[in-house]
Motif scaffolding. Structure first.
Motif, PDB file in Angstrom:
ATOM      1  N   GLU A 109       0.816  -1.205   0.000  1.00 34.09           N
ATOM      2  CA  GLU A 109       0.000   0.000   0.000  1.00 34.09           C
ATOM      3  C   GLU A 109       0.859   1.268   0.000  1.00 34.09           C
ATOM      4  O   GLU A 109       0.511   2.270  -0.636  1.00 34.09           O
ATOM      5  CB  GLU A 109      -0.951   0.001   1.203  1.00 34.09           C
ATOM      6  N   LEU A 110       2.009   1.218   0.687  1.00 32.85           N
ATOM      7  CA  LEU A 110       2.909   2.364   0.669  1.00 32.85           C
ATOM      8  C   LEU A 110       3.532   2.562  -0.697  1.00 32.85           C
ATOM      9  O   LEU A 110       3.726   3.687  -1.157  1.00 32.85           O
ATOM     10  CB  LEU A 110       4.004   2.188   1.728  1.00 32.85           C
ATOM     11  N   ARG A 111       3.842   1.469  -1.363  1.00 29.91           N
ATOM     12  CA  ARG A 111       4.427   1.567  -2.694  1.00 29.91           C
ATOM     13  C   ARG A 111       3.428   2.157  -3.685  1.00 29.91           C
ATOM     14  O   ARG A 111       3.774   3.025  -4.496  1.00 29.91           O
ATOM     15  CB  ARG A 111       4.894   0.191  -3.171  1.00 29.91           C
ATOM     16  N   ILE A 112       2.192   1.682  -3.642  1.00 25.03           N
ATOM     17  CA  ILE A 112       1.183   2.194  -4.572  1.00 25.03           C
ATOM     18  C   ILE A 112       0.899   3.665  -4.297  1.00 25.03           C
ATOM     19  O   ILE A 112       0.783   4.483  -5.217  1.00 25.03           O
ATOM     20  CB  ILE A 112      -0.098   1.343  -4.476  1.00 25.03           C
ATOM     21  N   GLY A 113       0.790   4.027  -3.011  1.00 18.27           N
ATOM     22  CA  GLY A 113       0.593   5.431  -2.676  1.00 18.27           C
ATOM     23  C   GLY A 113       1.754   6.303  -3.115  1.00 18.27           C
ATOM     24  O   GLY A 113       1.560   7.410  -3.629  1.00 18.27           O
ATOM     25  N   SER A 114       2.983   5.798  -2.918  1.00 12.96           N
ATOM     26  CA  SER A 114       4.160   6.552  -3.358  1.00 12.96           C
ATOM     27  C   SER A 114       4.192   6.692  -4.874  1.00 12.96           C
ATOM     28  O   SER A 114       4.541   7.752  -5.410  1.00 12.96           O
ATOM     29  CB  SER A 114       5.433   5.844  -2.876  1.00 12.96           C
ATOM     30  N   MET A 115       3.801   5.620  -5.572  1.00  9.57           N
ATOM     31  CA  MET A 115       3.785   5.667  -7.030  1.00  9.57           C
ATOM     32  C   MET A 115       2.822   6.733  -7.545  1.00  9.57           C
ATOM     33  O   MET A 115       3.174   7.554  -8.407  1.00  9.57           O
ATOM     34  CB  MET A 115       3.395   4.294  -7.582  1.00  9.57           C
ATOM     35  N   LEU A 116       1.619   6.760  -7.002  1.00  3.24           N
ATOM     36  CA  LEU A 116       0.626   7.736  -7.454  1.00  3.24           C
ATOM     37  C   LEU A 116       1.042   9.161  -7.093  1.00  3.24           C
ATOM     38  O   LEU A 116       0.886  10.096  -7.890  1.00  3.24           O
ATOM     39  CB  LEU A 116      -0.733   7.406  -6.850  1.00  3.24           C
ATOM     40  N   SER A 117       1.599   9.331  -5.887  1.00  2.05           N
ATOM     41  CA  SER A 117       2.010  10.674  -5.457  1.00  2.05           C
ATOM     42  C   SER A 117       3.149  11.196  -6.321  1.00  2.05           C
ATOM     43  O   SER A 117       3.152  12.366  -6.734  1.00  2.05           O
ATOM     44  CB  SER A 117       2.432  10.640  -3.988  1.00  2.05           C
ATOM     45  N   LEU A 118       4.129  10.336  -6.591  1.00  2.00           N
ATOM     46  CA  LEU A 118       5.260  10.759  -7.414  1.00  2.00           C
ATOM     47  C   LEU A 118       4.833  11.066  -8.848  1.00  2.00           C
ATOM     48  O   LEU A 118       5.311  12.032  -9.453  1.00  2.00           O
ATOM     49  CB  LEU A 118       6.335   9.676  -7.406  1.00  2.00           C
ATOM     50  N   ALA A 119       3.950  10.245  -9.402  1.00  2.00           N
ATOM     51  CA  ALA A 119       3.469  10.501 -10.755  1.00  2.00           C
ATOM     52  C   ALA A 119       2.756  11.842 -10.833  1.00  2.00           C
ATOM     53  O   ALA A 119       2.989  12.641 -11.757  1.00  2.00           O
ATOM     54  CB  ALA A 119       2.541   9.368 -11.196  1.00  2.00           C
ATOM     55  N   LEU A 120       1.905  12.120  -9.856  1.00  2.00           N
ATOM     56  CA  LEU A 120       1.194  13.404  -9.833  1.00  2.00           C
ATOM     57  C   LEU A 120       2.166  14.566  -9.670  1.00  2.00           C
ATOM     58  O   LEU A 120       2.040  15.603 -10.334  1.00  2.00           O
ATOM     59  CB  LEU A 120       0.176  13.393  -8.688  1.00  2.00           C
ATOM     60  N   ALA A 121       3.175  14.387  -8.797  1.00  2.00           N
ATOM     61  CA  ALA A 121       4.138  15.463  -8.558  1.00  2.00           C
ATOM     62  C   ALA A 121       4.984  15.749  -9.797  1.00  2.00           C
ATOM     63  O   ALA A 121       5.269  16.918 -10.108  1.00  2.00           O
ATOM     64  CB  ALA A 121       5.032  15.097  -7.372  1.00  2.00           C
ATOM     65  N   LEU A 122       5.401  14.710 -10.521  1.00  2.00           N
ATOM     66  CA  LEU A 122       6.232  14.918 -11.701  1.00  2.00           C
ATOM     67  C   LEU A 122       5.457  15.617 -12.821  1.00  2.00           C
ATOM     68  O   LEU A 122       5.986  16.500 -13.503  1.00  2.00           O
ATOM     69  CB  LEU A 122       6.784  13.577 -12.194  1.00  2.00           C
ATOM     70  N   VAL A 123       4.214  15.215 -13.025  1.00  2.00           N
ATOM     71  CA  VAL A 123       3.396  15.887 -14.042  1.00  2.00           C
ATOM     72  C   VAL A 123       3.162  17.346 -13.663  1.00  2.00           C
ATOM     73  O   VAL A 123       3.249  18.252 -14.513  1.00  2.00           O
ATOM     74  CB  VAL A 123       2.063  15.136 -14.227  1.00  2.00           C
ATOM     75  N   ALA A 124       2.886  17.602 -12.374  1.00  2.00           N
ATOM     76  CA  ALA A 124       2.694  18.979 -11.918  1.00  2.00           C
ATOM     77  C   ALA A 124       3.977  19.788 -12.080  1.00  2.00           C
ATOM     78  O   ALA A 124       3.937  20.966 -12.477  1.00  2.00           O
ATOM     79  CB  ALA A 124       2.239  18.991 -10.463  1.00  2.00           C
ATOM     80  N   LEU A 125       5.127  19.173 -11.771  1.00  2.00           N
ATOM     81  CA  LEU A 125       6.400  19.878 -11.908  1.00  2.00           C
ATOM     82  C   LEU A 125       6.671  20.283 -13.358  1.00  2.00           C
ATOM     83  O   LEU A 125       7.115  21.404 -13.631  1.00  2.00           O
ATOM     84  CB  LEU A 125       7.534  18.987 -11.391  1.00  2.00           C
ATOM     85  N   CYS A 126       6.390  19.382 -14.290  1.00  2.00           N
ATOM     86  CA  CYS A 126       6.601  19.705 -15.701  1.00  2.00           C
ATOM     87  C   CYS A 126       5.644  20.800 -16.165  1.00  2.00           C
ATOM     88  O   CYS A 126       6.029  21.677 -16.971  1.00  2.00           O
ATOM     89  CB  CYS A 126       6.425  18.455 -16.552  1.00  2.00           C
ATOM     90  N   ALA A 127       4.409  20.785 -15.678  1.00  2.00           N
ATOM     91  CA  ALA A 127       3.462  21.848 -16.042  1.00  2.00           C
ATOM     92  C   ALA A 127       3.928  23.193 -15.522  1.00  2.00           C
ATOM     93  O   ALA A 127       3.863  24.211 -16.232  1.00  2.00           O
ATOM     94  CB  ALA A 127       2.077  21.505 -15.498  1.00  2.00           C
TER      95      ALA A 127
END
Length: 472
Positions: free
Chosen positions: A72-90
């Protein structure tokens, strides 16, 4: 076959075909027709294998991930990092657009060229303009996503239509239920899925042998159908978009190298194949097999995490698209003299991130239409922008896919390990580094003589048995 494999994995070879395509498109336009047909065959093969590979790879990855510690920590980390990277590029695309101001200082000739392109599109290519508006109008794009797309009532329907959100939901539910069964109940089906997975990997790997012809055909098409005046007028946007994409890609590679604990040059060598495929193929799913192999087998990250994150990220972690949408919106705002305040800048970044996720599963011209979501938030003309960016989309597709691919690899590197429960202490490392005990056999003289006698006796018996068998 060996020649095609070397060319498809060679940077110099692909650059050679790129140059030949530009020359052919400029001087002899029919020369690129055959290569363009081969390129369409390549994309058809990749798209044919993409959806089944996406389903099976995510299923296998989810099954392996649930078997690891703290899934559950891995899946949560995966989703959080994906959202953060897309936001950072925007955010980066918006800030670079504000600082560099592409489109704000165009010459009168460039503005006339862009205006003529818009008017010609409206008069001579009305069917193309209408198809873009009908399929990717902002209101239509938002209304196209319904609850049935996210939670479908028929898995085969969303599988046939290629709806990524519904496929993802069904795959996750089936994977969770399957992982709850015992190993004895799932042994046969595991082998079937593994065979299917390797089959589609082989299909995409062999289809990637056509990359040189695809590069040749794409270059010939761009050179033959895009005027030099249009490229010159859009050069400001192209320059800053390519530079931003390459810079952020280098940052991602550096983060992967730091996480893997290997030199930067080695990471680039290990990721060379998926980067070349992502940069030249025009497909976000074509590099999936190469990426999983490079991140797990070569760089040593968790294969279960890679098999889940890479297919998921190929569809949803669209960092390159977020950068593209943000920079394109600022370019159009500068082109029309629309000043942007702090609230507008925040709106562009947020809308670009939202448009990147909404455009999941789309590529090429279909993805460009989603820029209208961001443009409409500032009440900028969507039709004109669509015409301008469709003309240069083939040039932007490679850097856009490369940035998204390396962002996915960065998520794999950060999620694969590093949870507090998995950090090994220095004492454990020292104990692990000590060699295991060595077993030694010691004999005295009496035991050695007895053992020698037994060996001689057994040898004589074997010889006598052979003589007896031969005598009969």
């Amino acid at each position: 076959m060996k020649v095609l494999k070397r060319l498809s994995n060679s940077t110099l070879g692909l650059l050679l075909f790129l140059g030949l395509g530009i020359v052919a498109g400029t001087l002899v336009r029919p020369a690129g027709v055959f290569a363009a047909v081969v390129g369409q065959i390549y994309l058809a093969l990749v798209n044919m294998a993409a959806v089944p590979l996406l389903v099976v790879a995510m299923f296998c990855g989810l099954r392996q991930l649930l078997a690891l510690a703290h899934p559950e920590l891995r899946i949560g980390s995966m989703l959080s990092l994906a959202l953060a990277l897309v936001a950072l590029c925007a955010v980066c695309g918006t800030l670079v657009g504000i600082a560099a101001a592409p489109g704000a200082h165009l010459s009168d000739g460039a503005r006339v060229q862009l205006g003529q392109a818009v008017l010609q599109s409206a008069s001579d290519a009305g069917d193309l303009r209408m198809s873009l508006l009908e399929a990717h109008e902002p209101g239509h794009a938002l209304s196209a996503i319904s609850l049935r797309d996210v939670v479908p009532d028929n898995f085969y329907r969303v599988l046939a239509d290629g709806r990524a959100l519904g496929i993802l939901t069904c795959t996750i539910l089936f994977g969770i239920a399957f992982a709850a069964l015992s190993g004895a109940q799932t042994r046969v089906l595991n082998s079937v899925f593994e065979s299917i997975y390797r089959t589609f990997e082989a299909i995409i790997e062999h289809a990637n042998l056509l990359l040189p012809l695809l590069v040749f055909g794409s270059a010939a098409h761009v050179a033959g159908h895009t005027s030099g005046a249009m490229l010159s007028a859009m050069s400001g946007f192209l320059l800053w978009f390519v530079l931003c994409a390459l810079f952020l890609s280098c940052v991602a590679i550096a983060a992967i190298a730091a996480r893997a604990g290997v030199p930067l040059a080695r990471v680039m060598a290990m990721l060379k194949a998926p980067m070349l495929v992502g940069l030249t193929s025009g497909s976000a799913t074509a590099p999936i097999p190469h990426t999983i192999e490079a991140m797990s087998t070569r760089l040593g990250f968790s294969r279960g995490v890679a098999e889940l994150v890479v297919p998921f990220g190929a569809v949803f972690v669209r960092a390159g698209s977020a950068l593209y949408f943000a920079l394109a919106t600022v370019f159009v705002a500068n082109l029309y003299g629309r000043p942007l305040d702090a609230g507008d800048i925040a709106m562009v970044a947020a809308a670009s991130m939202f448009a990147a996720f909404v455009s999941a599963g789309q590529s090429g011209v279909a993805g460009v239409g989603y820029a209208g979501i961001v443009l409409s938030s500032l009440q900028l003309p969507v039709e004109a922008a669509g015409v301008l960016f469709v003309a240069i989309d083939l040039i932007c597709e490679g850097p856009r896919n490369l940035l998204s691919l390396l962002s996915v690899c960065m998520v794999v590197a950060l999620v694969s390990a590093g949870l507090p429960s998995e950090r090994v202490s220095t004492t454990d490392l020292q104990m692990a580094s000590q060699p295991d005990a060595v077993f030694r056999f010691a004999f005295n003289r009496m035991q050695l003589a007895l053992a020698t006698g037994c060996v001689v006796t057994v040898g004589l018996l074997i010889v006598l048995m052979g003589i007896g068998v031969g005598a009969k």
